[in-house]
Structures are given as structure tokens and as C-alpha cells.
Design an enzyme around this catalytic site. Structure first.
Site, PDB file in Angstrom:
ATOM      1  CB  ALA A 167      -0.985  -0.134   1.193  1.00  0.00           C
ATOM      2  CG  HIS A 185       2.831   6.011   1.625  1.00  0.00           C
ATOM      3  ND1 HIS A 185       4.081   6.595   2.283  1.00  0.00           N
ATOM      4  CD2 HIS A 185       2.348   5.365   2.754  1.00  0.00           C
ATOM      5  CE1 HIS A 185       4.413   5.900   3.356  1.00  0.00           C
ATOM      6  NE2 HIS A 185       3.413   5.329   3.774  1.00  0.00           N
ATOM      7  N   GLY A 238       6.171   8.154   1.091  1.00  0.00           N
ATOM      8  CA  GLY A 238       6.911   7.960   2.240  1.00  0.00           C
ATOM      9  C   GLY A 238       8.026   6.744   1.949  1.00  0.00           C
ATOM     10  CG  HIS A 239       6.100   2.889   1.491  1.00  0.00           C
ATOM     11  ND1 HIS A 239       4.826   2.938   1.470  1.00  0.00           N
ATOM     12  CD2 HIS A 239       6.301   2.122   2.771  1.00  0.00           C
ATOM     13  CE1 HIS A 239       4.257   2.357   2.494  1.00  0.00           C
ATOM     14  NE2 HIS A 239       5.067   1.827   3.127  1.00  0.00           N
ATOM     15  CB  SER A 247       0.377   6.149   7.610  1.00  0.00           C
ATOM     16  OG  SER A 247      -0.020   4.884   7.919  1.00  0.00           O
ATOM     17  CB  SER A 248      -0.144   1.666   4.428  1.00  0.00           C
ATOM     18  OG  SER A 248       1.146   1.526   3.919  1.00  0.00           O
TER      19      SER A 248
HETATM   20  P1  AMP Z   1       5.197  -0.011   6.493  1.00  0.00           P
HETATM   21  O1  AMP Z   1       4.901  -0.496   4.929  1.00  0.00           O
HETATM   22  O2  AMP Z   1       4.272   0.658   7.043  1.00  0.00           O
HETATM   23  O3  AMP Z   1       5.976  -1.269   7.135  1.00  0.00           O
HETATM   24  O4  AMP Z   1       6.750   0.849   6.058  1.00  0.00           O
HETATM   25  C1  AMP Z   1       7.666   0.433   5.454  1.00  0.00           C
HETATM   26  C2  AMP Z   1       8.856   1.271   5.608  1.00  0.00           C
HETATM   27  O5  AMP Z   1       8.479   2.559   5.191  1.00  0.00           O
HETATM   28  C3  AMP Z   1       9.215   1.540   7.134  1.00  0.00           C
HETATM   29  O6  AMP Z   1      10.605   1.596   7.524  1.00  0.00           O
HETATM   30  C4  AMP Z   1       8.529   2.973   7.428  1.00  0.00           C
HETATM   31  O7  AMP Z   1       9.376   3.488   8.628  1.00  0.00           O
HETATM   32  C5  AMP Z   1       8.706   3.754   6.213  1.00  0.00           C
HETATM   33  N1  AMP Z   1       7.720   4.503   6.399  1.00  0.00           N
HETATM   34  C6  AMP Z   1       6.273   4.680   6.238  1.00  0.00           C
HETATM   35  N2  AMP Z   1       5.705   5.961   6.191  1.00  0.00           N
HETATM   36  C7  AMP Z   1       6.892   6.607   6.130  1.00  0.00           C
HETATM   37  C8  AMP Z   1       6.654   8.060   5.829  1.00  0.00           C
HETATM   38  N3  AMP Z   1       5.599   8.797   5.875  1.00  0.00           N
HETATM   39  N4  AMP Z   1       8.009   8.645   5.630  1.00  0.00           N
HETATM   40  C9  AMP Z   1       8.946   7.884   5.690  1.00  0.00           C
HETATM   41  N5  AMP Z   1       8.885   6.642   5.573  1.00  0.00           N
HETATM   42  C10 AMP Z   1       7.905   5.809   6.230  1.00  0.00           C
END
Ligand code: AMP
Length: 280
Positions: A32, A34, A36-37, A185-186
Site C-alpha cells: 500500500a 505511498h 514515504g516508501h 501512512s498506508s
Molecule cells: P510499512 O510499509 O508501514 O511497514 O513501512 C515500510 C517502511 O516505510 C518503514 O521503514 C517505515 O518507517 C517507512 N515509512 C512509512 N511511512 C513513512 C513516511 N511517511 N515517511 C518515511 N518513511 C515512511
């Protein structure tokens, strides 16, 4: 861009690239995706020759079954974004591939996981350690990229790499935000329009808190943050912690640590959002 669900295939590709003298960068995600990823992917591409991204919603890190079921899954969209971002290899494994047998390992992170996410989501970081150590073992990257948004997770991963003596450099990347300040955030896509409208207050209060460091004690500031966020009926503060950014232990006065972080978890209906800001 190559996409595979096979850990063997990932191992083969990475080995080939390493033979050719390439450095391997890795970005683990739950999909999912965005911006950030994508910022992690971009940082990875800047620092490494070959970029591997994993997309896997890890069941063992969800303490709440409903949260796991509800977690957004959009593999086609993710693939398109990763292709565009210049990712080289996407690893999208089935659960069986990561956990051929149940993972019974128990990790000990000392005090690092006794507060905040670790306290409110029992077993969460043990699950994170299980999946990340397994992924590291498959990908064998030189560098791995994680977001500061999951501030405590980043500290735990550094500790994990240290404990397992892995030859991996862990890189923390800045939080990417929506134009209105909400941390990407996802889970944001699960918010109703009303909830989405309320959510930017979280970061607004974090910014206000940063300006009030000289006026209040850490204890007073924590209370202030929770109260200010709860002013909006859509938002309920689960915790607001002010911690030493290194040890993650609460600080009781501003001189206790060189770097101090304010971390919050907020319930927006059933959706749980986290955010943080450096105070000192
Ligand atoms: P997730 O898919 O939520 O497990 O996140 C995967 C990676 O992306 C993790 O290292 C998170 O910290 C990072 N991440 C998620 N949201 C953000 C964001 N808004 N800005 C920077 N990194 C992010």
C-alpha cells in the site's frame, strides 16, 4: 524490474549482482505504498547499485487480528509505483515462503520495547524482528533503509542487526508528510473523510509542542499534547511519550539527553496512527 515470490530467486539475483561488484540496498515494506516508501527507494538508489524492495504484510507483527485483515493490499498499484521509482527487484512472497514453519524465535531488546509501541502492541516488535531477520537472510543487503516515522522500530532494527552481528548498515530516513502535515501512512487510506480532516491536528500539536520546550517540563508537555490532540473528538491519544532518542527511555528533565523525541500514537476510530518529532 523483476518481480518474484521466490526467496531462492532473490538469493540468485542478488548473488549475481554482488559477483559483478554491485552494492545491494534493501527497503522492506508492507505495501500500500505511498511517497514515504518511495523516498526510501530513492535514498536506496542514491546509495546503492541494486535496489530490492519487499512487499509482505507480516502476520506475526499484528497483535490485533482485525488490523491485519483490514490492512490495505494493492499489489498491482505497488508494482507500478516501484517500477516508476526505478526499483530493480520486488520480492512479494506468500506467507509460506517466509514462514515455512511457525517462527518460534523470541528476541530480547531489553528496555527498548517496553514502552510505546512495544507496550501497547504486545509481541509487535518480536514479529518485526522475525520478519526483518528472515528478509535480511534472504536478501543479504549491504544497506537497509527504514523510515523515522516508525522511530522505535528503527532503534529495534539497529539493535537486531547488532545482536545478530549482521554486516548491514541501517539507514534512517526522514518522515514524508502530506501537504497538510499528516505523516504519510498506508493506514491513512482507511480513514473516513471526516477522520482524514481531523488527522492533521496531530502534527500541528507536535509542532506547537516543539515550541513549548522551554516553558513546560516533559511531564507537563506530555499532558498538554494529549489534551490538545483530544480536543478533536475524532482523535484519542493512546500515548504521548518524551524520550531520549538513543535509549528510548522517558526523560524527566530536558537536560537528561542530547537528543529528545516526542512520540505519539493516536486512535482515529479504529485506525491507529503514529507520529513523532525531535524536540531537542
Ligand atoms: P510499512 O510499509 O508501514 O511497514 O513501512 C515500510 C517502511 O516505510 C518503514 O521503514 C517505515 O518507517 C517507512 N515509512 C512509512 N511511512 C513513512 C513516511 N511517511 N515517511 C518515511 N518513511 C515512511
Amino acid at each position: 524490474m523483476l518481480t518474484t515470490g521466490s526467496s531462492q530467486e532473490v538469493g540468485k539475483q542478488v548473488e549475481q549482482e554482488k559477483k559483478n561488484g554491485k552494492t545491494i540496498g534493501f527497503v522492506p515494506t508492507m505495501g500500500a505504498l505511498h511517497k514515504g516508501h518511495i523516498s526510501l527507494v530513492e535514498q536506496c538508489r542514491k546509495e546503492c547499485d541494486y535496489t530490492v524492495v519487499s512487499v509482505f504484510v507480516n502476520p506475526t507483527q499484528f497483535n490485533d487480528k482485525e488490523d491485519y485483515k483490514r490492512y490495505p493490499r494493492v499489489p498491482e498499484e505497488d508494482s507500478m509505483m516501484l517500477e516508476q521509482a526505478g526499483c530493480d527487484l520486488v520480492f512479494m512472497p506468500a506467507e509460506q515462503e517466509i514462514y515455512p514453519q511457525p517462527d518460534k524465535r523470541v528476541f530480547d531488546f531489553g528496555l527498548l520495547d517496553k514502552i510505546m509501541e512495544g507496550a501497547f502492541r504486545p509481541g509487535h516488535f518480536n514479529g518485526v524482528a522475525q520478519v526483518v531477520s528472515r528478509l535480511f537472510d534472504i536478501v543479504k543487503p549491504d544497506k537497509a533503509f527504514f523510515g523515522q516515522k516508525d522511530f522505535q522500530q528503527l532503534a529495534i532494527i539497529r539493535q537486531l542487526v547488532h545482536q545478530l552481528s549482521l554486516p548491514i548498515e541501517v539507514k534512517g530516513c526522514d518522515i514524508v508528510r502530506e501537504a497538510d502535515g499528516l505523516a504519510m501512512s498506508s493506514r491513512n487510506r482507511l480513514l473516513s473523510p471526516r477522520q482524514r480532516q481531523a488527522a492533521p491536528l496531530i502534527y500541528q500539536v507536535l509542532l506547537k509542542a516543539k515550541k513549548m520546550v522551554n516553558e513546560l517540563t516533559p511531564e507537563q508537555l506530555k499532558t498538554y499534547v494529549a489534551e490538545q490532540i483530544n480536543v478533536n473528538g475524532e482523535l484519542k491519544t493512546e500515548y504521548a511519550e518524551i524520550i531520549d532518542a538513543g535509549s528510548l527511555q522517558p526523560v524527566t528533565n530536558w537536560h537528561m539527553a542530547a537528543s529528545v523525541q516526542l512520540c505519539v500514537a493516536i486512535l482515529v476510530g479504529k485506525i491507529r496512527l503514529i507520529d513523532n518529532i525531535r524536540l531537542i
